[in-house]
Design a protein around this motif. Structure first.
Motif, mmCIF file in Angstrom:
data_model
loop_
_atom_site.group_PDB
_atom_site.id
_atom_site.type_symbol
_atom_site.label_atom_id
_atom_site.label_comp_id
_atom_site.label_asym_id
_atom_site.label_seq_id
_atom_site.Cartn_x
_atom_site.Cartn_y
_atom_site.Cartn_z
ATOM 1 N N VAL A 1 0.925 -1.306 -0.117
ATOM 2 C CA VAL A 1 0.318 -0.286 0.373
ATOM 3 C C VAL A 1 0.750 1.449 -0.103
ATOM 4 C CG1 VAL A 1 -1.894 1.615 1.362
ATOM 5 C CG2 VAL A 1 -1.092 -0.868 1.647
ATOM 6 N N ASN A 48 2.925 0.657 3.499
ATOM 7 C CA ASN A 48 3.613 0.141 4.873
ATOM 8 C C ASN A 48 4.090 -0.742 5.274
ATOM 9 O OD1 ASN A 48 2.014 -1.598 2.866
ATOM 10 N ND2 ASN A 48 1.554 -3.359 3.377
ATOM 11 N N GLU A 84 5.620 -3.972 7.422
ATOM 12 C CA GLU A 84 5.011 -5.308 8.076
ATOM 13 C C GLU A 84 6.356 -6.076 9.158
ATOM 14 O OE1 GLU A 84 3.915 -8.144 5.581
ATOM 15 O OE2 GLU A 84 2.085 -6.609 4.962
ATOM 16 N N CYS A 108 0.354 0.385 9.082
ATOM 17 C CA CYS A 108 -0.156 0.899 7.111
ATOM 18 C C CYS A 108 0.420 2.096 6.729
ATOM 19 C CB CYS A 108 -1.666 1.254 7.443
ATOM 20 S SG CYS A 108 -2.740 -0.495 8.227
ATOM 21 N N ALA A 109 0.001 2.009 5.865
ATOM 22 C CA ALA A 109 0.551 3.289 4.835
ATOM 23 C C ALA A 109 0.874 4.613 5.106
ATOM 24 C CB ALA A 109 0.642 3.299 3.473
ATOM 25 N N GLU A 110 -0.757 4.122 5.858
ATOM 26 C CA GLU A 110 -1.680 6.191 5.766
ATOM 27 C C GLU A 110 -0.726 6.209 7.193
ATOM 28 O OE1 GLU A 110 -3.375 3.421 4.338
ATOM 29 O OE2 GLU A 110 -5.126 3.143 3.862
ATOM 30 N N PRO A 169 -9.178 2.883 3.257
ATOM 31 C CA PRO A 169 -8.006 2.812 4.860
ATOM 32 C C PRO A 169 -9.273 2.161 5.892
ATOM 33 C CG PRO A 169 -8.922 5.277 4.313
ATOM 34 C CD PRO A 169 -9.375 4.427 2.494
ATOM 35 N N CYS A 170 -7.868 1.182 6.742
ATOM 36 C CA CYS A 170 -8.429 0.524 8.014
ATOM 37 C C CYS A 170 -9.082 1.575 8.543
ATOM 38 C CB CYS A 170 -6.995 -0.699 8.205
ATOM 39 S SG CYS A 170 -6.269 0.478 9.011
HETATM 40 N N1 THU Z 1 -2.821 -2.081 4.479
HETATM 41 C C1 THU Z 1 -2.677 -0.549 4.864
HETATM 42 O O1 THU Z 1 -0.806 -0.049 4.582
HETATM 43 N N2 THU Z 1 -3.681 -0.007 4.331
HETATM 44 C C2 THU Z 1 -5.183 -0.212 4.166
HETATM 45 O O2 THU Z 1 -5.400 0.841 4.151
HETATM 46 C C3 THU Z 1 -5.229 -1.668 4.769
HETATM 47 C C4 THU Z 1 -4.250 -2.170 4.942
HETATM 48 C C5 THU Z 1 -1.918 -2.822 5.200
HETATM 49 C C6 THU Z 1 -1.375 -3.795 5.981
HETATM 50 C C7 THU Z 1 -1.227 -4.943 5.827
HETATM 51 O O3 THU Z 1 0.783 -4.313 5.588
HETATM 52 C C8 THU Z 1 -1.294 -4.911 4.406
HETATM 53 O O4 THU Z 1 -1.700 -4.177 4.306
HETATM 54 C C9 THU Z 1 -2.495 -6.215 4.421
HETATM 55 O O5 THU Z 1 -3.417 -6.453 5.020
#
Ligand code: THU
Length: 137
Positions: free
Chosen positions: A26, A42, A44, A53-55, A90-91
């Motif tokens: 992302v 993102n 990990e 997450c990237a955001e 976005p999560c």
């Molecule tokens: N992820 C993001 O970076 N942003 C999002 O909005 C959704 C999920 C990342 C977290 C994880 O590294 C990968 O995507 C799979 O969930």
């Protein structure tokens, strides 16, 4: 900056994502009110829960540099090394981080994979009835 250009920066930021576990890359590009842009991918972790997450990477880079006023964020994601998916939103945790620093009524979230496939959603529509700093004033 045009939103199409911001989304292009988000697509490019995917290249630097660190995703050995999900292989889902992302990218995000955050536009500050003063015109500055902060990107993030993102990141990990083998223990999984420390993954960011990237955001949030984009927000924390900007906030740690003193930025406090934001206009929009573009997000693009999909299988690492491939074209982005048409729409990745976005999560919930990232929406909550946005709620901390942005006004729900006028912060734009740009989703899509290119200028030809772009959707703009307000934070307030992504996180209705959100809890934020105003609740603690
Ligand atoms: N992820 C993001 O970076 N942003 C999002 O909005 C959704 C999920 C990342 C977290 C994880 O590294 C990968 O995507 C799979 O969930």
């Amino acid at each position: 900056m045009e939103y199409a250009q911001l989304l292009e920066l988000a697509v490019r930021a995917r290249d630097k994502a660190y995703t050995p576990y999900s292989d889902f890359a992302v990218g995000a590009a955050l536009l500050c009110e003063d015109g500055a842009v902060y990107t993030g991918g993102n990141i990990e972790n083998a223990a999984f829960t420390p993954t960011v997450c990237a955001e949030r990477v984009a927000f924390f880079k900007a906030v740690s540099e003193g930025k406090r006023a934001f206009k929009a964020i573009a997000v693009a994601g999909g299988k690492a090394g491939a074209q982005p998916d048409p729409l990745v939103a976005p999560c919930g945790v990232c929406r909550q981080v946005m709620m901390e620093f942005c006004r729900a009524g006028d912060f734009d979230i740009i989703l899509g994979d290119s200028a030809e496939n772009m959707k703009v959603v307000r934070l307030g529509d992504m996180l209705p009835l959100g809890f934020g700093p105003d609740n603690l004033r």
